[in-house]
Enzyme design. Structure first.
Site, PDB file in Angstrom:
ATOM      1  N   GLU A 100     -10.083   7.325   3.698  1.00  0.00           N
ATOM      2  CA  GLU A 100     -11.023   6.461   4.403  1.00  0.00           C
ATOM      3  C   GLU A 100     -10.408   5.070   4.408  1.00  0.00           C
ATOM      4  OE1 GLU A 100     -11.528   4.329   1.161  1.00  0.00           O
ATOM      5  OE2 GLU A 100     -11.893   6.462   0.877  1.00  0.00           O
TER       6      GLU A 100
ATOM      7  N   LYS B  40       0.810  -1.230   0.000  1.00  0.00           N
ATOM      8  CA  LYS B  40       0.000   0.000   0.000  1.00  0.00           C
ATOM      9  C   LYS B  40       0.840   1.276   0.000  1.00  0.00           C
ATOM     10  CE  LYS B  40      -4.484  -1.539   1.505  1.00  0.00           C
ATOM     11  NZ  LYS B  40      -4.305  -2.988   1.733  1.00  0.00           N
TER      12      LYS B  40
ATOM     13  N   SER C 279       1.578  -9.777  -1.373  1.00  0.00           N
ATOM     14  CA  SER C 279       1.238  -8.365  -1.167  1.00  0.00           C
ATOM     15  C   SER C 279       1.527  -7.854   0.240  1.00  0.00           C
ATOM     16  CB  SER C 279      -0.236  -8.137  -1.504  1.00  0.00           C
ATOM     17  OG  SER C 279      -1.063  -9.022  -0.767  1.00  0.00           O
TER      18      SER C 279
END
Ligand SMILES: *Cc1c(COP(=O)(O)O)cnc(C)c1O
Length: 402
Positions: free
Chosen positions: A110, A88, A377
């Site tokens: 968010e 991320k 990931s």
């Protein structure tokens, strides 16, 4: 893949938003176009992904797992080794640098499970920017440690109290905050979803994953991989891996969605495999609907995958047949989680374990010189307490896989 001027991938994507949001999004798209090929902007991005996040991440050959399964060689792209434990941060660094160039001082985001909120809070701290993260009240309660992490890094966490008090309400409140202060604030979106330009922009910032992978596999194997596999929630780690290989027809691209407890309504979040086209959260894509056509309730053991839609570029790749989308259940993800932990000493995120499950499924039937790359990931540290609880409740036992 390129988007046309309105941000469509084939028939998917676009900007299905309130009128007040259109000029704000158009301005963002124009600013992004201006900077995305600017050598100074690219150099700054490369500096931070290297020195802040630790890139490049290695590819790792799973010798033990490959020997046990027989068949194709299994490699992992180690996105779990990034700062904060997942891919991320590749995206939050890119967007925050854009925010800085645009003269913004305040970051709005968010988050559902909290992982994106944590990555956003960290990069906002890095850049000395104010950061407000909206989270459904239910999620605030469920993800206390991530809320505390964000607060430790100086972010303000706002608990959305309306409606179902989950991600949807958090999105609504965050968008309201953006619309009410577009001059100073920047909306930092966490996956390759949302209205244009987010799906293309997030893809671009994540595509470093596939670019590195190509060079690394060429160096280690002297050829391109035969197959790249990634899990799909919103689709950012998958599109980040796929983009570099879309033009190479010999490279099979496979996205793995969560089949959760089963294929009945409410038990999974397999939007591409089991959904149908529709509009939600400002874009057109495959989505899971309830009987009124509203976003369905979804479920997965991994909080990062339970989203009722999916990035529009994946919808297009599915229709084109260029990528294949399959699913893996909670059970298969947990089995793969333990298998990688025991065979290789790497504890994967439950999200990534879905991608791994598909590799474990197909490797034995492939020739020994075939190469599979799984995008790992994230790391599983965040999932240890959840697994421990399920083991102590007797839902799973720690297997002996050696
Ligand atoms: C958030 C997350 C995902 C899902 O998001 P995508 O946008 O589909 O990549 C997958 N894996 C990990 C480790 C995550 O934190």
């Amino acid at each position: 893949m390129t988007t046309d001027s309105k941000g469509f991938f084939g028939e998917y994507g676009g900007q299905f938003v309130p009128e007040q949001l259109k000029p704000i999004l158009d301005n963002l798209a124009a600013e992004y176009e201006k900077y995305k090929e600017d050598p100074e902007f690219i150099a700054e991005y490369n500096y931070y992904v290297k020195h802040f996040s630790g890139r490049e991440t290695p590819v790792y050959f799973c010798a033990n797992l490959t020997r046990k399964l027989g068949g194709a060689k299994i490699y992992l792209k180690r996105e779990d080794l990034n700062h904060l434990g997942a891919h991320k941060v590749n995206n939050t660094i890119g967007q925050i640098l854009l925010a800085k160039r645009m003269g913004k001082t305040r970051i709005i985001a968010e988050t559902g499970a909290g992982q994106h909120g944590v990555a956003t809070a960290a990069t906002a701290a890095l850049m000395g920017m104010e950061c407000t993260v909206y989270m459904g009240a239910v999620d605030v309660e469920r993800q206390k440690l991530n809320v505390f992490r964000m607060q430790m890094m100086g972010a303000k966490v706002v608990s959305a109290q309306s409606g179902q008090r989950t991600l949807k309400e958090a999105v609504d409140e965050a968008l309201d905050a953006w619309i009410s202060d577009p001059e100073n604030s920047f909306y930092l979106l966490g996956s390759a979803v949302g209205p244009h330009p987010y799906p293309a922009m997030v893809r671009d910032f994540q595509s470093i994953v596939g670019r590195e992978t190509r060079a690394q596999i060429m160096e280690m194997e002297g050829k391109l991989p035969d197959c790249c596999i990634a899990c799909v929630g919103g689709g950012s780690n998958a599109i980040g891996m796929f983009t570099e290989f879309i033009g190479d027809e010999s490279v099979k691209l496979v996205g793995v969605e969560p089949a959760g407890r089963g294929l009945a309504y409410g038990d999974h979040a397999a939007s591409l495999c089991l959904g149908e086209p529709g509009v939600m959260h400002g874009f057109n894509s495959y989505m899971l609907k309830d009987d009124k056509g509203e976003p369905a309730e979804v479920y997965s053991i991994s909080a990062g995958l339970d989203y009722p839609s999916v990035g529009p570029e994946h919808a297009h790749l599915k229709d084109l047949g260029r990528a294949e989308y399959v699913y893996a259940s909670d059970r298969e993800a947990v089995d793969s989680f333990f298998m990688l932990s025991q065979m290789e000493g790497i504890i994967p995120a439950l999200e990534s374990s879905h991608a791994l499950a598909h590799a474990i499924r197909i490797a034995p039937d492939m020739p020994e010189d075939a190469v599979i790359v799984v995008n790992l990931s994230g790391r599983g540290d965040k999932d240890v307490a959840q697994i421990e609880e399920m083991v102590s409740q007797g839902r799973f036992a720690i297997p002996d896989m050696k």
